[in-house]
Every structure is written in structure tokens, then in C-alpha cells.
Design an enzyme around this catalytic site. Structure first.
Site, PDB file in Angstrom:
ATOM      1  N   SER A 204      -4.476  11.141   0.113  1.00  0.00           N
ATOM      2  CA  SER A 204      -5.286   9.928   0.216  1.00  0.00           C
ATOM      3  C   SER A 204      -4.753   8.886  -0.756  1.00  0.00           C
ATOM      4  O   SER A 204      -3.587   8.962  -1.162  1.00  0.00           O
ATOM      5  CB  SER A 204      -6.756  10.280  -0.059  1.00  0.00           C
ATOM      6  OG  SER A 204      -7.594   9.209   0.280  1.00  0.00           O
ATOM      7  N   ASN A 205      -5.553   7.909  -1.121  1.00  0.00           N
ATOM      8  CA  ASN A 205      -5.110   6.867  -2.053  1.00  0.00           C
ATOM      9  C   ASN A 205      -6.293   6.379  -2.878  1.00  0.00           C
ATOM     10  O   ASN A 205      -7.406   6.866  -2.716  1.00  0.00           O
ATOM     11  CB  ASN A 205      -4.430   5.725  -1.284  1.00  0.00           C
ATOM     12  CG  ASN A 205      -5.396   5.081  -0.292  1.00  0.00           C
ATOM     13  OD1 ASN A 205      -6.395   4.492  -0.688  1.00  0.00           O
ATOM     14  ND2 ASN A 205      -5.122   5.232   0.998  1.00  0.00           N
ATOM     15  N   HIS A 206      -6.034   5.391  -3.749  1.00  0.00           N
ATOM     16  CA  HIS A 206      -7.033   4.983  -4.745  1.00  0.00           C
ATOM     17  C   HIS A 206      -8.055   3.958  -4.256  1.00  0.00           C
ATOM     18  O   HIS A 206      -8.796   3.424  -5.072  1.00  0.00           O
ATOM     19  CB  HIS A 206      -6.321   4.388  -5.963  1.00  0.00           C
ATOM     20  CG  HIS A 206      -5.598   5.407  -6.779  1.00  0.00           C
ATOM     21  ND1 HIS A 206      -6.227   6.479  -7.353  1.00  0.00           N
ATOM     22  CD2 HIS A 206      -4.296   5.520  -7.112  1.00  0.00           C
ATOM     23  CE1 HIS A 206      -5.342   7.205  -8.016  1.00  0.00           C
ATOM     24  NE2 HIS A 206      -4.161   6.650  -7.874  1.00  0.00           N
TER      25      HIS A 206
END
Ligand code: CTP
Ligand code: CA
Length: 224
Positions: free
Chosen positions: A33-35
Site C-alpha cells: 500500500s502507500n502513505h
């Protein structure tokens, strides 16, 4: 007599917003995933609802409450997000604020990957569908206004211009996410509004203020 349309410039309009990250499974217990916090996308959904629109928010996993008065659809993967957006159309305006994972693993393992003599697994990836480009390039049922975001660590405006052309959208909201900026997860944002006419840079302000300014810009555009 006061004109009720003045405070609710998006009354009678349907606005679709994507927000947050997507999550791409590796196996039943792991993902990539990502931030993205979803703060900017959720703020846009709230601002559009406050402007009188019917709003559908399609969001990846975030630690935020569903905005009041907004139909919120929860998804995990990029492919789920695309399906939910397609199901939400038609719309007058679509704003793609989500940080969609660009790649997913080619094959999700059916069972948990285990440590062992074979050493670490190697993952191979395939590209996810581009939700913004898919909607912006529709020949039938394209929303009147299609807005993308661009998260860049360098050449912010040039990259945003290239994305505007490549994706076929009407406007790009570009932000600098290089180290030292506090866009990811923070409450403030500094954005450049890039469209065919040029670039406008907005002063650093809260994500709520960016959302309100963007919604009033979109309301003016959709009315004209
Ligand atoms: N986007 C999307 N679907 C994807 C990837 C991106 O809808 N699979 C949308 C994002 O929501 C955003 C815009 O496209 O509105 C730009 O996303 P960004 O990650 O900045 O651009 P990419 O085209 O993915 O290019 P890159 O990450 O390589 O810079
Ligand atoms: Ca990307």
C-alpha cells in the site's frame, strides 16, 4: 429574497470522489500500500456535500470516519475501486484523489507465504488499471468535469502537465510529496492547479481550505 442556489452551487449535481490508498494483497495476511491518509479526498467529499451535491465517496482503507451526508463505499484494491467508481456513474463531476497502487502482485498466494529453506519469495507485478484515465477517456457517459491529482517528488508542474495530457482529464491538482513536505498524512497542503489554460499556485493552506476552494472552482466551471 435570498437565492438558495448561491450557498449550494452544486445542488442537483452528482459528484464522485476517490480517496485514500488502495491495498494490494500478497497473501491472506500481507499487502502492499502507500502513505495516503485520505484526508484531502474526504475533505473534498465533505465540501462537495456542503455545496449541495449528492456525493459518492469511494475510499480505500483509511482511519477516518465516513463523512456525514455522503454515500461512502469502502474498497481495498485498485480493481475494486474501479468497479465501485463505474457502479457510481453517471456523475457530473469526478475527482480522483486516491493514491491508487500502480502495481499488484501477479498472483496472490492462496495461503500465507512461509519462511523456509527457499529463502525470501520473489514477487512479480502487473500494472493496475488507471481509474482516472478510464473515466476521462470514456466516449459515452463521461462526467462533465474530470479532475485528477498528481503526487510528485520533482518537476511537479511539468509532470502534472504531462499527466493532464496523458490521462485526458480536465484539471490536475498537483502536490509536492518530496521529503520535507508534510502533505502525506498532514493537515496542510500546497497545490498547483494545472489545466489547458495554465497553472495557478495556491498558497499553503489546510486540506479543508483546499477542498472548499477546489469545489467552488469546479462549481463555477460546471455552471459555465
Ligand atoms: N490514478 C488512478 N488509477 C491508477 C493510478 C493513478 O486513478 N491506477 C489517478 C490518481 O488518483 C491521481 C492520478 O491518477 O488522480 C495521478 O496519480 P499519480 O500516481 O500521480 O500518477 P500515475 O499516472 O500513476 O504516474 P506515476 O505514479 O508513475 O507518477
Ligand atoms: Ca501512481
Amino acid at each position: 429574497m435570498a437565492d438558495p442556489a448561491v450557498g449550494r452551487p452544486l445542488a442537483g449535481r452528482h459528484v464522485v470522489v476517490t480517496s485514500g490508498p488502495t491495498r494490494e494483497a500478497i497473501d491472506p495476511v500481507r499487502y502492499i500500500s502507500n502513505h495516503s491518509s485520505g484526508k484531502q479526498g474526504h475533505a473534498i467529499a465533505r465540501a462537495a456535500a456542503a455545496a449541495g451535491a449528492r456525493v459518492t465517496l469511494v475510499t480505500g482503507p483509511v482511519a477516518l470516519a465516513d463523512p456525514v451526508g455522503v454515500a461512502t463505499v469502502h474498497v481495498e484494491s485498485a480493481r475494486d475501486m474501479l468497479a465501485a467508481v463505474e457502479a457510481a456513474l453517471p456523475a457530473d463531476v469526478a475527482v480522483f484523489a486516491a493514491a491508487v497502487a500502480d502495481w499488484r502482485v501477479a498472483e496472490i498466494a492462496g495461503g500465507k507465504l512461509k519462511k523456509g529453506a527457499g529463502g525470501p519469495p520473489s514477487l512479480s507485478f502487473v500494472e493496475n488499471p488507471d481509474i482516472l484515465a478510464t473515466v476521462a477517456k470514456k466516449t459515452a457517459g463521461r462526467p462533465g468535469l474530470v479532475v485528477g491529482f498528481a503526487a510528485e517528488t520533482e518537476a511537479v508542474v511539468d509532470n502534472a502537465r504531462a499527466k493532464l495530457a496523458r490521462k485526458g482529464c480536465d484539471l490536475i491538482v498537483a502536490n509536492d510529496v518530496s521529503s520535507g513536505t508534510d502533505t502525506f498524512g498532514g493537515d496542510m497542503n500546497r497545490v498547483h492547479i494545472v489545466d489547458a489554460a495554465g497553472v495557478e499556485t495556491w498558497e499553503r493552506q489546510s486540506k479543508d481550505a483546499v477542498a472548499e476552494a477546489l469545489v467552488s472552482l469546479l462549481a463555477r466551471r460546471i455552471a459555465s
